[in-house]
Design a protein around this motif. Structure first.
Motif, mmCIF file in Angstrom:
data_model
loop_
_atom_site.group_PDB
_atom_site.id
_atom_site.type_symbol
_atom_site.label_atom_id
_atom_site.label_comp_id
_atom_site.label_asym_id
_atom_site.label_seq_id
_atom_site.Cartn_x
_atom_site.Cartn_y
_atom_site.Cartn_z
ATOM 1 N N ARG A 62 0.843 -1.190 0.000
ATOM 2 C CA ARG A 62 0.000 0.000 0.000
ATOM 3 C C ARG A 62 0.882 1.246 0.000
ATOM 4 O O ARG A 62 1.804 1.352 0.817
ATOM 5 N N PRO A 63 0.644 2.203 -0.911
ATOM 6 C CA PRO A 63 1.408 3.453 -0.882
ATOM 7 C C PRO A 63 1.082 4.230 0.382
ATOM 8 O O PRO A 63 -0.031 4.140 0.911
ATOM 9 N N ILE A 64 2.039 4.995 0.867
ATOM 10 C CA ILE A 64 1.921 5.659 2.166
ATOM 11 C C ILE A 64 2.094 7.163 2.001
ATOM 12 O O ILE A 64 2.983 7.625 1.275
ATOM 13 N N VAL A 65 1.267 7.919 2.688
ATOM 14 C CA VAL A 65 1.402 9.375 2.729
ATOM 15 C C VAL A 65 1.587 9.779 4.183
ATOM 16 O O VAL A 65 0.816 9.364 5.055
ATOM 17 N N CYS A 66 2.619 10.588 4.468
ATOM 18 C CA CYS A 66 2.911 10.988 5.842
ATOM 19 C C CYS A 66 3.415 12.426 5.854
ATOM 20 O O CYS A 66 3.545 13.063 4.810
ATOM 21 N N PHE A 67 3.732 12.931 7.049
ATOM 22 C CA PHE A 67 4.262 14.281 7.212
ATOM 23 C C PHE A 67 5.776 14.261 7.398
ATOM 24 O O PHE A 67 6.321 13.357 8.049
ATOM 25 N N ALA A 68 6.441 15.271 6.876
ATOM 26 C CA ALA A 68 7.858 15.483 7.174
ATOM 27 C C ALA A 68 7.993 15.885 8.642
ATOM 28 O O ALA A 68 7.024 16.318 9.276
ATOM 29 N N GLN A 69 9.192 15.725 9.203
ATOM 30 C CA GLN A 69 9.505 16.101 10.581
ATOM 31 C C GLN A 69 8.634 15.363 11.606
ATOM 32 O O GLN A 69 8.416 15.858 12.711
ATOM 33 N N SER A 70 8.131 14.197 11.220
ATOM 34 C CA SER A 70 7.239 13.456 12.121
ATOM 35 C C SER A 70 7.899 12.221 12.714
ATOM 36 O O SER A 70 7.243 11.442 13.402
ATOM 37 N N GLY A 71 9.180 12.010 12.455
ATOM 38 C CA GLY A 71 9.862 10.824 12.956
ATOM 39 C C GLY A 71 10.472 10.008 11.839
ATOM 40 O O GLY A 71 10.973 10.551 10.846
#
Length: 379
Positions: A301-310
């Motif tokens: 599954r492709p993943i979308v996340c935030f920068a600077q989040s770990g």
């Protein structure tokens, strides 16, 4: 033979506890080491811990009323007995599976001569949420070495808390048993879609986690608000009795989103739900290195996340999904739409995510690192 004591703050079904269990199940097969576990509190994984090794129960277990009252009346004596047993065991190493055990480390330090390691699963927000300054300072004072979940987390501990770079190492995550055979099941996906009463052909954006601010459940609601009306959003985790659950459901009611945002309490079938997602979204403000991202990657599954989040951005990079600027829900929504509108891109990035897990998280590599860190800490 080296003797080790592992301390878990509880036995709840969460990332840190699950990861510790995975390592201990394999360590059980290594004859050079003998270990016990100290649980400060109970939880749904209690029996799993007890199957792996003998367990000290620091808390008051749910026993018969007479026994329960007796323990409550003799709590100090009861815990003193545990401390005496630990002292007599003469452990070669103590590993605390969280930064929240500072007060316990303070009690153990005069009783043992061995090194104490903290396997840190928290970052600054988690530290502020789950412990107080006094306890955290005790963790810093009594910890001889640290294990971090990702390089991003390691650097934060060095920069924010002044940890000596030589005393903090990264321990790669160990995946669940049978992870390499894990593949999406058409039957499971069909069952989940039927359970959620999804319209034929509806696309699904999903997340897994507790209903809390650090996990970004509020951002998840904003993503749903900004999305196309035919897209459904599914969040798996948390409990219906949480105050946050009722706050979120009220938000959804006011926004008219109750029919296409599905809040699923904790499930023992997370992989089935993830299989039903077209895009996996990590709205967390902070995660050292979320296991659920690796599990979504295993299911391509492709993943979308935030920068600077770990640690998640270090895994996703530019080819296993998208990394939006920190808390930029508009950018995150745009990336999600891009993936939903392009099946070929979803498939390509999902396939890359799965290949990355194979390349970076082989069981042998993670377990070798675990054993090397234990040996290094014992010496």
């Amino acid at each position: 033979m080296k003797k080790i004591l592992f301390i878990s703050h509880d036995a709840n079904r969460a990332g840190a506890q699950i990861l510790l269990l995975r390592f201990l199940k394999q360590l059980k097969n290594v004859p050079e080491y003998q270990f016990k576990i100290l649980l400060r509190h109970g939880g749904s994984l209690l029996r799993d811990f007890e199957k792996v090794a003998p367990v000290y129960h620091w808390y008051h277990r749910e026993l018969g009323n007479r026994q329960k009252v007796a323990r409550l009346l003799n709590r100090k004596t009861f815990q003193e007995q545990i401390l005496k047993e630990i002292k007599n065991e003469r452990y070669d190493l103590i590993v605390s599976n969280t930064i929240t055990n500072g007060e316990l480390l303070h009690q153990l330090r005069p009783l043992v001569k061995c090194p104490m390691v903290t396997y840190a699963h928290e970052m600054p927000m988690g530290i502020a949420m789950y412990t107080d300054p006094s306890s955290f300072n005790q963790t810093l004072r009594y910890t001889d070495a640290y294990w971090a979940c990702s390089e991003a987390q390691r650097l934060i501990y060095i920069e924010r808390f002044g940890i000596d770079p030589a005393k903090i190492s990264v321990l790669p995550s160990l995946l669940p048993d049978g992870a390499w055979q894990l593949k999406p099941s058409e039957e499971a996906v069909s069952q989940i879609r039927k359970l959620l009463e999804l319209p034929e052909g509806a696309l699904v954006v999903g997340a897994v986690g507790t209903f809390d601010w650090r996990k970004g459940i509020d951002i998840f609601v904003q993503l749903a608000r900004q999305s196309e009306p035919e897209t459904h959003f599914v969040w798996v985790g948390g409990h219906e009795h949480q105050v946050e659950y009722h706050m979120i459901t009220e938000d959804l009611r006011r926004l008219g989103l109750s029919d296409r945002v599905h809040l699923i309490p904790h499930s023992d079938r997370p992989f089935d739900f993830i299989s039903a997602f077209d895009v996996f979204v990590l709205t967390s403000r902070e995660e050292p290195y979320p296991l659920v991202v690796l599990e979504a990657a295993l299911l391509a599954r492709p993943i979308v996340c935030f920068a600077q989040s770990g640690g998640a951005p270090d895994f996703v990079e530019q080819d296993a999904g998208f990394v939006a600027n920190y808390l930029d829900s508009s950018a995150m929504s745009h990336y999600i739409s891009q993936l939903l509108r392009n099946p070929e891109l979803r498939q390509k990035m999902g396939h890359t995510a799965r290949e990355k897990v194979f390349a970076r998280h082989q069981d042998e590599r993670a377990m070798q690192a675990f054993l090397e860190l234990i040996e290094k800490s014992c010496s």
